[in-house]
Design an enzyme around this catalytic site. Structure first.
Site, PDB file in Angstrom:
ATOM      1  N   HIS A  41      81.529  16.039 -10.766  1.00 54.99           N
ATOM      2  CA  HIS A  41      82.110  15.238 -11.846  1.00 54.99           C
ATOM      3  C   HIS A  41      82.217  13.769 -11.471  1.00 54.99           C
ATOM      4  CE1 HIS A  41      82.991  17.536 -15.365  1.00 54.99           C
ATOM      5  NE2 HIS A  41      83.383  18.553 -14.632  1.00 54.99           N
TER       6      HIS A  41
ATOM      7  N   GLN B  70      82.623  21.234  -9.628  1.00 55.24           N
ATOM      8  CA  GLN B  70      83.621  20.194  -9.912  1.00 55.24           C
ATOM      9  C   GLN B  70      83.384  18.945  -9.078  1.00 55.24           C
ATOM     10  OE1 GLN B  70      85.694  20.565 -12.736  1.00 55.24           O
ATOM     11  NE2 GLN B  70      84.068  22.089 -12.727  1.00 55.24           N
TER      12      GLN B  70
ATOM     13  N   HIS C 158     132.978  14.634 -39.048  1.00 55.64           N
ATOM     14  CA  HIS C 158     132.308  15.911 -38.782  1.00 55.64           C
ATOM     15  C   HIS C 158     133.247  17.073 -39.169  1.00 55.64           C
ATOM     16  CE1 HIS C 158     129.714  13.406 -36.337  1.00 55.64           C
ATOM     17  NE2 HIS C 158     128.939  14.435 -36.003  1.00 55.64           N
TER      18      HIS C 158
ATOM     19  N   GLU D 126      93.998  21.923 -10.856  1.00 51.37           N
ATOM     20  CA  GLU D 126      93.612  21.965 -12.261  1.00 51.37           C
ATOM     21  C   GLU D 126      92.933  23.317 -12.546  1.00 51.37           C
ATOM     22  OE1 GLU D 126      90.320  19.487 -13.248  1.00 51.37           O
ATOM     23  OE2 GLU D 126      90.677  19.633 -15.402  1.00 51.37           O
ATOM     24  N   HIS D 127      91.977  23.674 -11.677  1.00 51.80           N
ATOM     25  CA  HIS D 127      91.308  24.974 -11.808  1.00 51.80           C
ATOM     26  C   HIS D 127      91.539  25.774 -10.544  1.00 51.80           C
ATOM     27  CE1 HIS D 127      88.612  22.048 -13.958  1.00 51.80           C
ATOM     28  NE2 HIS D 127      88.913  22.882 -14.934  1.00 51.80           N
TER      29      HIS D 127
ATOM     30  N   ASP E  26      84.799  25.551 -18.732  1.00 57.20           N
ATOM     31  CA  ASP E  26      84.472  24.183 -19.147  1.00 57.20           C
ATOM     32  C   ASP E  26      83.804  24.164 -20.523  1.00 57.20           C
ATOM     33  OD1 ASP E  26      85.491  22.880 -17.010  1.00 57.20           O
ATOM     34  OD2 ASP E  26      83.598  22.595 -15.951  1.00 57.20           O
TER      35      ASP E  26
HETATM   36  N1  LIG Z   1      91.277  16.938 -16.429  1.00 61.65           N
HETATM   37  C1  LIG Z   1      90.469  17.247 -17.399  1.00 61.65           C
HETATM   38  O1  LIG Z   1      90.762  18.105 -18.193  1.00 61.65           O
HETATM   39  C2  LIG Z   1      89.159  16.549 -17.539  1.00 61.65           C
HETATM   40  C3  LIG Z   1      88.201  16.954 -18.477  1.00 61.65           C
HETATM   41  C4  LIG Z   1      87.014  16.219 -18.606  1.00 61.65           C
HETATM   42  C5  LIG Z   1      86.800  15.086 -17.801  1.00 61.65           C
HETATM   43  N2  LIG Z   1      87.755  14.771 -16.869  1.00 61.65           N
HETATM   44  C6  LIG Z   1      87.670  13.589 -16.063  1.00 61.65           C
HETATM   45  O2  LIG Z   1      87.673  12.474 -16.937  1.00 61.65           O
HETATM   46  C7  LIG Z   1      87.116  11.379 -16.266  1.00 61.65           C
HETATM   47  C8  LIG Z   1      86.175  10.648 -17.192  1.00 61.65           C
HETATM   48  O3  LIG Z   1      86.027   9.363 -16.674  1.00 61.65           O
HETATM   49  P1  LIG Z   1      84.825   8.411 -17.017  1.00 61.65           P
HETATM   50  O4  LIG Z   1      84.980   7.131 -16.272  1.00 61.65           O
HETATM   51  O5  LIG Z   1      83.571   9.173 -16.841  1.00 61.65           O
HETATM   52  O6  LIG Z   1      84.909   8.149 -18.572  1.00 61.65           O
HETATM   53  P2  LIG Z   1      86.048   7.553 -19.500  1.00 61.65           P
HETATM   54  O7  LIG Z   1      85.505   7.629 -20.882  1.00 61.65           O
HETATM   55  O8  LIG Z   1      87.344   8.207 -19.240  1.00 61.65           O
HETATM   56  O9  LIG Z   1      86.172   6.029 -19.083  1.00 61.65           O
HETATM   57  C9  LIG Z   1      85.190   5.076 -19.410  1.00 61.65           C
HETATM   58  C10 LIG Z   1      85.898   3.827 -19.884  1.00 61.65           C
HETATM   59  O10 LIG Z   1      86.711   3.287 -18.850  1.00 61.65           O
HETATM   60  C11 LIG Z   1      86.880   1.906 -19.090  1.00 61.65           C
HETATM   61  N3  LIG Z   1      86.712   1.145 -17.850  1.00 61.65           N
HETATM   62  C12 LIG Z   1      85.812   1.371 -16.875  1.00 61.65           C
HETATM   63  N4  LIG Z   1      85.964   0.432 -15.917  1.00 61.65           N
HETATM   64  C13 LIG Z   1      86.970  -0.381 -16.304  1.00 61.65           C
HETATM   65  C14 LIG Z   1      87.611  -1.538 -15.740  1.00 61.65           C
HETATM   66  N5  LIG Z   1      87.237  -2.008 -14.561  1.00 61.65           N
HETATM   67  N6  LIG Z   1      88.623  -2.121 -16.406  1.00 61.65           N
HETATM   68  C15 LIG Z   1      89.036  -1.620 -17.605  1.00 61.65           C
HETATM   69  N7  LIG Z   1      88.457  -0.529 -18.186  1.00 61.65           N
HETATM   70  C16 LIG Z   1      87.449   0.077 -17.544  1.00 61.65           C
HETATM   71  C17 LIG Z   1      85.829   1.473 -20.080  1.00 61.65           C
HETATM   72  O11 LIG Z   1      86.454   1.148 -21.282  1.00 61.65           O
HETATM   73  C18 LIG Z   1      84.972   2.711 -20.280  1.00 61.65           C
HETATM   74  O12 LIG Z   1      84.640   2.884 -21.619  1.00 61.65           O
HETATM   75  C19 LIG Z   1      86.430  11.924 -15.021  1.00 61.65           C
HETATM   76  O13 LIG Z   1      87.227  11.619 -13.907  1.00 61.65           O
HETATM   77  C20 LIG Z   1      86.424  13.449 -15.255  1.00 61.65           C
HETATM   78  O14 LIG Z   1      86.491  14.181 -14.061  1.00 61.65           O
HETATM   79  C21 LIG Z   1      88.919  15.445 -16.759  1.00 61.65           C
HETATM   80  N1  LIG Z   2      85.635  20.383 -15.622  1.00 64.64           N
HETATM   81  C1  LIG Z   2      86.057  19.350 -16.527  1.00 64.64           C
HETATM   82  C2  LIG Z   2      87.551  19.294 -16.558  1.00 64.64           C
HETATM   83  O1  LIG Z   2      88.090  18.980 -15.333  1.00 64.64           O
HETATM   84  C3  LIG Z   2      85.553  19.523 -17.923  1.00 64.64           C
HETATM   85  C4  LIG Z   2      84.087  19.526 -18.098  1.00 64.64           C
HETATM   86  C5  LIG Z   2      83.399  19.045 -19.142  1.00 64.64           C
HETATM   87  N2  LIG Z   2      82.094  19.262 -18.904  1.00 64.64           N
HETATM   88  C6  LIG Z   2      81.982  19.862 -17.780  1.00 64.64           C
HETATM   89  N3  LIG Z   2      83.200  20.042 -17.254  1.00 64.64           N
HETATM   90 ZN   LIG Z   3      83.616  20.631 -15.249  1.00 69.62          ZN
END
Ligand SMILES: NC(=O)c1ccc[n+]([C@@H]2O[C@H](COP(=O)([O-])OP(=O)(O)OC[C@H]3O[C@@H](n4cnc5c(N)ncnc54)[C@H](O)[C@@H]3O)[C@@H](O)[C@H]2O)c1
Ligand SMILES: N[C@H](CO)Cc1c[nH]c[nH+]1
Ligand SMILES: [Zn+2]
Length: 867
Positions: free
Chosen positions: A697, A694, A856, A763-764, A797
């Site tokens: 990520h 994790q 009513h 979360e996990h 995942d």
């Molecule tokens: N909790 C869960 O179940 C779960 C599952 C999978 C992923 N995640 C999390 O999701 C998140 C994914 O985030 P990510 O950034 O990789 O992708 P994302 O797709 O969520 O975000 C990318 C987008 O953010 C926007 N962005 C970036 N910088 C910006 C700015 N300065 N101003 C406005 N918009 C902006 C852009 O539009 C870009 O397309 C990670 O933190 C990951 O850990 C959580």
């Molecule tokens: N662990 C993430 C959710 O917190 C989900 C994910 C997608 N791919 C790998 N991991």
């Molecule tokens: Zn993961």
């Protein structure tokens, strides 16, 4: 502003207190010094200039110096250099600003002097004048045509100095001959008299209007002065004025709100004095506000707050935390600087710049550096002759300069060495989680250690998202495309949507990948299909009164598949399969496209398998807005689901709060996190690998290890594994960032471990302990639990069948992860017979009467034929 008097000092002995004349402190009231520099004293002059940044204006006699030396002196902060006619020509050839040059006039004949300055706009200097009347004649005829005229005397006396001042020239007088205490030293020349010689009053009482300002030149208030109060001010080094009621007025004498004098000067037409002071106590105004015009604003206000926090910060205040945690402050400065670089609109830039100022000023105040010190430096830099090229250090150029992307800069910042004694921050240093033995700690300390890494405040993110959402709402496809061009750099994209059926060519996969996706699809389908309610719930609450509840799929769902720091086709399956199982009629996927405008084939394949009608080629707030409101080519949906970064999460919250949008959301699912509970039976290799899974990520991820009854050797085994496995990972820089705010907590019992875990609500949750299944009974708050040594979190995942879209940031206390119920709403129904209505009707009528809702009541009484 032209100075009123210049104190000539001997550079060689400068800094030593003089028994006669002005002390170094008193020199600052006059604020202008003149010193002759020779090739032998150039180095001394340069270091003197550095030390005196902003304390006074330095004028330097440079007639014996080379142009190189002169340029270095100007560059180091000298206001003006006094040069010969020959040097003047050389400096003009170098295009040195004429305002920084004073020509020393030979002063033999009027014509010679006129020729020497012809065609220039430089100031002039008559030095060692023997006969003031000659200069007087010259000044009367030509002097006022020049920008400034400086005069020094062979034998300075007060009369000549006053005469020269009245003619609007500037006397250069030896510091030894000047005094701020003419009572005590009758033979010296009074600075007060010279300063005031030229002052004019436009008031009947002859007082001089006096503006009192602080070092940042913020007006504190308006008072009056006369020569006596000015002399007293200079003598005492304090703010002393003339009160129209009380006469000589030593400001703050009774209240304690005194002022230290910094400098004083006259305005352009000499009818207003300006006192620069350092205000002590509650402030300048008798109403105890900093100024007579109210409170400070902007940076001055922030500085005041930070200074008072430094003196006595309320326990637990964020600023106190920043003062006490240099690593946190450092991380915030880097983070905010990155965010400023990524800001685009005027609002975003102002927002981010304000944060950069806040954290930078916190750093300054914690080191005893004031805004005034910073501004003195800015002023000194602004008069530099030779400017630095301004190239950035290589560590800051790299990918970020090429791509301008936020993730590169964050990555960059995370990998910059932190400090010599912080090995976790160095490129090849040990990657280690902090460790805390809870036996000796208070509950507050333990909870503090479990805080999530600080996130950008939600109001800030909301301020960034709002204009994006508004633009998409009003300008539809065009706005979505613009943001995709900007954030994803996919400038070749001409449509924001890819509609089904998706061409085979866009989802060509390796056979192994296809098989893996198919296995995962099937397991997720099975687990979610099992959650289906096969028949409605029916209850007969009274004879003839039948209540039921039945489920219907939400018709249109929008599924966000993250794609910023990593492409997550698994999220497309986790969101799409339950939608398919639930029977949602319209499934729209959204994901940020790659820079060439395409979508990862695995995501297209997942969209195809779940029967999505389209893929919105956008990320962030723009994707969420497009699905919430719909555009010319993107269908509006009823509910938006899916994880994402802070922009995605904030946008989901904004649109679901907009009653005009008519859209709901699943839950806040942000940066990934895991909490591993490990006892002596746990395999350190497995524990470390789960923590790292994790941590990779994102730098904003957090991993926690709760060690139950482990000894030093067992703890070290996990830590060694963590370091060596991390170093072998391709995303080691990201891991390093996440590990910086991750921690191992040592506890004695499994009960203690579970109490902490429930409080953290991960979360996990991974249980690598003896009798792990039994421990599940102790779980109160968690998104998803992984039981025993053979259940790594990554199976959840991808492929086990449980959903990986889960609540983070402690929201597991009140939210479930995505499940079949997320795509379903329940409808209830009632069905009564005539007897049933007769049975329940009296209760209905009575309650309607109590609520005074007659219609009513009648809906029942008319049916039953009763009154
Ligand atoms: N909790 C869960 O179940 C779960 C599952 C999978 C992923 N995640 C999390 O999701 C998140 C994914 O985030 P990510 O950034 O990789 O992708 P994302 O797709 O969520 O975000 C990318 C987008 O953010 C926007 N962005 C970036 N910088 C910006 C700015 N300065 N101003 C406005 N918009 C902006 C852009 O539009 C870009 O397309 C990670 O933190 C990951 O850990 C959580
Ligand atoms: N662990 C993430 C959710 O917190 C989900 C994910 C997608 N791919 C790998 N991991
Ligand atoms: Zn993961």
């Amino acid at each position: 502003m032209a100075p009123t008097v210049i104190a000539a000092i001997d550079l060689a002995t400068y800094g030593q207190d003089t028994t006669q004349g002005l002390t170094p402190q008193q020199l600052t009231y006059v604020s202008n010094v003149f010193a002759r520099v020779t090739p032998e004293t150039v180095d001394h002059a340069l270091s003197h200039l550095q030390q005196s940044v902003g304390r006074y204006t330095n004028y330097l006699g440079a007639t014996l110096l080379s142009t190189d030396h002169i340029v270095s002196l100007l560059d180091a902060g000298a206001a003006k250099v006094f040069v010969t006619a020959e040097q003047l020509q050389q400096l003009l050839a170098l295009k040195i600003d004429q305002d920084r040059i004073v020509l020393c006039l030979p002063g033999r004949t009027k014509e010679e002097n006129i020729n020497a300055i012809a065609g220039t706009a430089v100031d002039v200097y008559y030095h060692d004048v023997q006969d003031v009347s000659i200069v007087e004649a010259w000044l009367k005829e030509y002097g006022t045509d020049r920008p400034d005229v400086f005069i020094s005397f062979a034998n300075p006396d007060l009369e000549s100095a006053l005469l020269i001042s009245k003619l609007k020239a500037i006397p250069v007088l030896p510091a030894q001959s000047l005094t701020v205490d003419s009572q005590k030293e009758p033979n010296l020349l009074s600075v007060a008299k010279i300063v005031m010689a030229n002052a004019t009053s436009d008031r009947a009482d002859g007082l001089f209007t006096t503006l009192v300002v602080d070092e940042r030149r913020t007006a504190l208030g308006l008072v009056y002065s006369n020569e006596e109060s000015v002399a007293e001010s200079l003598r005492t080094g304090r703010g002393v004025y003339h009160s129209r009621k009380r006469g000589l007025w030593y400001k703050g004498e009774s209240s304690g709100d005194v002022q230290e004098l910094v400098s004083l000067s006259l305005d352009c037409d000499s009818d207003c004095l300006q006192y620069v002071v350092r205000q002590k106590g509650r402030g300048f105004c008798h109403l105890a506000t900093p100024t007579c015009f109210g409170q400070y604003t902007g940076l001055s206000r922030l500085q005041k707050t930070l200074q008072s926090r430094k003196e006595s910060a309320p326990a637990g205040s964020y600023t106190a935390r920043l003062f006490n945690d240099p690593q946190l402050l450092r991380a915030k400065i880097l983070e905010e600087a990155t965010e400023l670089c990524d800001a685009n609109t005027k609002e975003e830039i102002a927002f981010e710049a304000a944060d950069v100022f806040y954290f930078a000023l916190t750093k300054c105040i914690s080191a005893g550096v004031s805004l005034e010190d910073v501004e003195r430096n800015l002023d000194a830099k602004s008069i530099k002759v030779k400017r630095r090229q301004g190239d950035a250090k290589p560590a800051f150029m790299g990918g970020s300069a090429n791509t301008g992307s936020q993730k590169e800069v964050v990555k960059e910042a995370a990998s910059i060495p932190k400090s010599k004694d912080d090995p976790a921050g160095t490129k090849n240093g040990r990657i280690a989680m902090k460790r805390l033995d809870t036996t000796n700690e208070t509950p507050q300390t333990i909870l503090k250690a479990l805080q999530r890494p600080s996130q950008r405040s939600s109001d800030k993110i909301i301020a960034i998202c709002n204009p994006i959402i508004e633009a998409v709402k009003t300008r539809g496809d065009a706005a979505v495309l613009e943001y995709t061009h900007k954030f994803e750099k996919a400038t070749s994209l001409t449509s924001p949507v890819l509609k089904a059926p998706f061409p085979e060519s866009l989802m060509t996969l390796r056979p192994e990948t296809k098989e893996a996706m198919d296995i995962s699809f099937e397991n997720i389908r099975k687990f979610h299909a099992a959650q289906k309610e096969d028949k409605p719930l029916i209850v007969e609450t009274m004879p003839g009164v039948v209540c039921s509840r039945f489920a219907r799929a939400i018709e249109r769902v929008g599924l966000y598949v993250p794609g910023g720091t990593a492409v997550l086709p698994s999220s497309a399956l986790m969101l799409g399969v339950p939608a398919l199982v639930a029977g949602c009629k319209k499934i729209v996927l959204a994901t940020p496209p790659r820079a060439d405008g395409s979508v990862t084939p695995e995501v297209v394949y997942a969209a195809h398998k779940v029967g999505a009608e389209a893929i919105v080629l956008a990320g962030g707030a723009q994707a969420i807005a497009a699905m919430a409101y719909g555009t010319e080519s993107i269908s509006k949906v009823d509910k938006i689901l899916g994880p994402g970064n802070q922009f995605v999460t904030a946008a989901k919250m904004i649109v679901s709060n907009d009653t005009n949008a008519g859209v709901s959301m699943d839950m806040p699912a942000g940066p990934s996190e895991v909490l591993v509970v490990a006892d002596a039976t746990a395999n350190p290799v497995f524990v470390a690998s789960d923590l790292l899974s994790q941590a990779e990520h994102g730098v904003d991820s957090q991993v926690i290890c709760i060690a139950v009854g482990l000894n030093e050797t067992q703890l070290a085994a996990i830590e060694d594994e963590l370091h060596s496995q991390a170093m072998a990972l391709p995303r080691v820089d990201i891991v390093r960032g996440a590990i910086e705010h991750s921690i191992t907590l040592c506890v004695a019992t499994i009960e203690e471990a579970m109490t902490l875990s429930n409080e953290y609500a991960p979360e996990h949750l991974i249980l690598q302990v003896q009798h792990a299944e039994k421990v599940v009974d102790l779980v109160e708050n968690a998104g998803s639990v992984f039981i025993g040594p053979w259940t790594p979190e990554s199976v959840g995942d991808y492929s086990a069948g449980v959903n990986h879209s889960l609540p983070t940031f402690g929201y597991a206390k009140q939210y479930s992860g995505v499940n079949l119920g997320s795509y379903i709403k329940h409808i209830t129904s009632s069905n009564l017979t005539k007897e049933g209505l007769a049975a329940v009707g009296p209760a209905v009528m009575e309650l309607a009467r109590v609520e005074e809702l007659e219609a009513h009541r009648r809906a029942v009484s008319l049916r039953l034929g009763v009154a």
